[in-house]
Every structure is written in C-alpha cells, then in structure tokens.
Enzyme design. Sequence first.
Site, PDB file in Angstrom:
ATOM      1  CB  SER A  97      28.437  43.436  39.223  1.00  0.00           C
ATOM      2  OG  SER A  97      28.342  44.130  38.138  1.00  0.00           O
ATOM      3  CG  ASP A 227      30.099  40.493  31.874  1.00  0.00           C
ATOM      4  OD1 ASP A 227      29.403  41.329  32.075  1.00  0.00           O
ATOM      5  OD2 ASP A 227      30.568  40.212  33.510  1.00  0.00           O
ATOM      6  CG  HIS A 256      27.329  41.499  33.925  1.00  0.00           C
ATOM      7  ND1 HIS A 256      28.252  41.192  34.791  1.00  0.00           N
ATOM      8  CD2 HIS A 256      26.646  42.314  35.134  1.00  0.00           C
ATOM      9  CE1 HIS A 256      28.386  42.550  35.711  1.00  0.00           C
ATOM     10  NE2 HIS A 256      27.387  42.607  35.857  1.00  0.00           N
TER      11      HIS A 256
END
Length: 276
Positions: A97, A227, A256
């Site tokens: 991320s 995601d 995610h």
Amino acid sequence: MGTVTTIDGTTIYYKDWGPRDGEPIMFHHGWPLSGDDWDNQMLFFLSKGYRVIAHDRRGHGRSSQSATGHEMDTYAADVTAVVEALDLRGVVHIGHSTGGGEVARYVARAEPGRVAKAVLVSSVPPVMVKSESNPGGLPIEVFDGFRATLAANRAQFYIELPTGPFYGFNRPGAKVSQGLIDNWWRQGMRGAANAHYECIKAFSETDFTEDLKKIDVPVLVAHGTDDQIVPYEDAGPLSAKLLPNGRLKSYEGYPHGMLSTHPEVLNPDLLAFVQE
C-alpha cells in the site's frame, strides 16, 4: 530491534531478525500501521534463512511522533538512513500500500548495489487521486472524507476500516478475523494522529510515474482484483507497464489486505520471486 536517528532528529524504530550474512529483505508497511503488520511474512522468510528488516515509518508505531516530514521524499530518506546504518546491500524491498509508494520513491533514488529487487503489493503507485491525466483515479473528496473522519473520531475510524473494506470483510461469505481487526486498530492507535492525517495526502496525491520509469531492477507488482482501498485497474496494471523490468501478478477476488488474509498464497509467491 534498534533505532536510527535521522538528520532532523527523528528516531526510526526497526526490527532486524535473522543471520547477519543472510540475504536481506526489507518490509515497508501501509498506512496507518507499523512494522508489526509484516510479522507473518517476516517469520516465514526467517524460517527460510533470510535476514528480515521492518521499520516503523516516522509518526507510526514506535518511531518518533515528528512534527514534519510526512511526505514521500522524507519517508524515502528515512529508509536510506536505516539501510546505511545497517550497511545493507543487495536488498529485496517489499512494500504494501503506502509502503509500496515508499519503496518506489526509495528504489528510484537508491545508491547502486543497495537494491536487488522490489515488490509492490496492493500499492498506491502510479497515483491514486483522480485528475485530467489520471481519469481512473479516486476523487479528492474520498481522501477529504478520510481526513475528516480521522479528525472527528480516529479510534472509531480505525475499527470501521479493517472491519469493512481493508480486508474485504464486508463481502458476502467473507471469513472475518477479529484478531486481524484488533491488531490493525492496535497498530494504528499507537501512531500519531498528525502523521496519519498528513500521510493521507502523501499516499493519495504523490505521483510515482517518473520513479517507476527509473527503476531498472526486477519488480513484482502484486494486486488483488477486489481491492476496495487501492482499486486494481488504476494501480497494479499501470505500474507494471511503467516499470522497465516489471511483472504483474493479479489475484482474483483478493482484498487490499491480502497479505494477511491469504498468506498461504502470497508468501510462497514472494519467495519464488526472491529466489529467481
């Protein structure tokens, strides 16, 4: 465990496990978490004989709650400080991320010989926010909402995000892990509200296009197609196209936080890439 003090006096906490002569892997966590988010992967690679390092980004986890520096250039400089303090060379950098953005910015500027490979997992590059040049991005209002919710009641926000879209626990039939939710909250609340607030701008508005173009080491781009935090179509495929030596691996229906929900799949895939 140890700490490194940066040039502006910020203390960066890190974990460093495994043999000193083992191949080093450095992990870069997402917002608003800490190096603890990599425990599963660190234990996995440790069992394979690797040296594993994970730091807490400034303002996150056990690192200093600094007043400034909550943007990608400083995040990358902090990584450099840790790498140089430990004299790490030939490192595989794995980012999730926001940590993937940090990896892109760092690797694009790293001293020759420091980096062997990189992995971007569910990562924010090339750029998240919608604009004329990035029509598939998320509207700025989404991130304004994050900031408003954080400022109003950070503790509640940090329950709702992992309970819902982060791990895909809001999907029908999802197997919910209360432990993952509680651990997400624990990590988030240990960090600084100001750092987390400012980091929203860093992860959503930073454009990593030129960074990706400069990276010549092999890069694995891993992204789940479901995601809900960093939408697949505006991230993984675009990053892989920009990387001179990039490869995209898509995970159908994965969320995610797939490193935590599906480590039995992701960890062997990461190992295979590292060993190539």
